[in-house]
Write an enzyme that holds these catalytic residues in place. Structure first.
Site, short mmCIF file in Angstrom:
data_model
loop_
_atom_site.label_atom_id
_atom_site.label_comp_id
_atom_site.label_asym_id
_atom_site.label_seq_id
_atom_site.Cartn_x
_atom_site.Cartn_y
_atom_site.Cartn_z
N SER A 165 142.18 14.77 87.27
CA SER A 165 141.50 13.56 86.84
C SER A 165 140.24 13.35 87.70
O SER A 165 139.45 14.27 87.82
CB SER A 165 142.45 12.37 86.87
OG SER A 165 141.93 11.27 86.15
N ASP A 261 143.80 13.50 75.00
CA ASP A 261 143.27 12.82 76.18
C ASP A 261 141.89 12.28 75.84
O ASP A 261 141.06 13.02 75.30
CB ASP A 261 143.19 13.82 77.34
CG ASP A 261 142.78 13.21 78.66
OD1 ASP A 261 142.31 12.05 78.69
OD2 ASP A 261 142.92 13.89 79.69
N HIS A 291 146.73 13.06 79.01
CA HIS A 291 146.25 12.98 80.39
C HIS A 291 147.45 12.86 81.33
O HIS A 291 148.46 12.26 81.00
CB HIS A 291 145.35 11.76 80.53
CG HIS A 291 144.57 11.71 81.80
ND1 HIS A 291 143.43 12.46 81.99
CD2 HIS A 291 144.76 11.01 82.95
CE1 HIS A 291 142.95 12.21 83.20
NE2 HIS A 291 143.74 11.35 83.80
#
EC number: 3.1.1.113
Length: 318
Positions: A165, A261, A291
């Site tokens: 991320s 995502d 995600h």
């Protein structure tokens, strides 16, 4: 492609909790409460590393005198082919949440499966520490690792940088800075796991997957607002690396992207951006997952599959 059924069941539980008012979305919380809830959910989906004798807590001092926590994971068995190799890990969490603890299991699994030490750093979080603190901390952590390499039994010429991320964002920002500056030893590999690469606009995947797929579009925007000091910060390559130039000598890259995502499209765009600059890129889009899937080892098999890809890239490049 439909969602992994086990992941879909987990998301239904999350949505049921929100509908009942038991759980609020992260963007509706104060930062401290968001961190607390993130740590609680992390323990559920990822579990806890189970080899405390192989894990050491250290610290480093940043350029402005702040102390950052560092966690060193030594594998129970080294890979002889990777003698001296190691990786710096930068956790995700939107610059607001996440910690050494939330990513403890993932880092331990990396160390154990790759057979190399993993050094995780707890960079400072927003909104208490805004842009560009996180990227500065990442660079300071790399400098510390290079300077301490001999004492740690590590070869500073056999390093990788890995992150998920916004940790993946920090990883590629760091790799590009090191390639451009040529001051410190640069990584041999950069690994980005569903990174944030462009905070300047909304791409179509934000519309497709911005609600009901774990990472909410409103939460993503909240993260950006918490980290940016002024709106223009979001255009800075240290915030949105897709908007900056890339050094042609930047480390080869592995990028893992989740199909479902909101960050999917910007991840694919950044892979192409790196390729256009002459950087070797291996891009893998993992179908049927959202995600944060790499931390869901207690729920889905794709977490282990992603781990195998990272380990293979480390073996190839280190």
């Amino acid at each position: 492609m439909s969602l992994n059924p086990d992941l879909a069941a987990y998301l239904q539980l999350v949505e049921a909790g929100r509908s009942a008012g038991k759980v609020l979305p992260m963007h509706a919380l104060e930062a401290d409460e968001a961190r607390r809830q993130f740590e609680e959910s992390s323990a559920l989906i990822a579990g806890k590393a189970d080899e405390p004798d192989c894990i050491s807590d250290l610290s480093l001092t940043t350029r402005d005198g702040h102390t950052l926590p560092v966690r060193l994971y030594r594998p129970p068995q080294d890979d002889p082919a990777l003698a001296g190799a190691a990786l710096l890990y930068l956790h995700g969490g939107g610059y607001v949440v996440g910690s050494l603890d939330s990513h403890d299991t993932l880092c331990w699994n990396l160390a154990q499966d790759a057979g190399v030490p993993v050094i995780a750093v707890g960079y400072r979080l927003a909104p208490q520490w805004r842009f560009p603190t996180a990227s500065d901390d990442a660079l300071d952590a790399w400098r510390w690792l290079v300077e301490q390499a001999e004492a740690l039994g590590i070869d500073a010429q056999r390093l990788a940088v890995v992150g998920d991320s916004v940790g993946g964002s920090l990883a590629t920002i760091l790799a590009n800075q090191l390639a451009a500056q040529r001051e410190l030893a640069a990584p041999r590999l950069q690994v980005m796991i569903y990174p944030v690469t462009d905070a300047s606009c909304r791409r179509p995947s934000v519309q497709r997957y911005g609600s009901g797929y774990l990472l909410e579009a409103q939460t993503l925007e909240w993260f950006y607002q918490q980290y940016a000091t002024v709106p223009a910060d979001r255009l800075d390559p240290r915030f949105s690396p897709l908007l900056g130039s890339v050094a042609s000598n930047s480390a080869p890259a592995l990028m893992l992207i989740a199909e479902c995502d909101p960050l999917h499209d910007q991840g694919v765009a950044y892979a192409r951006h790196l390729e256009q600059a002459g950087v070797a890129v291996q891009l893998a889009v993992i179908p049927g997952v959202t995600h944060d899937f790499m931390r869901m080892g207690s729920i889905i098999e794709e977490a282990d599959e992603g781990l195998v890809m990272v380990v293979e890239a480390l073996q190839q490049h280190l």
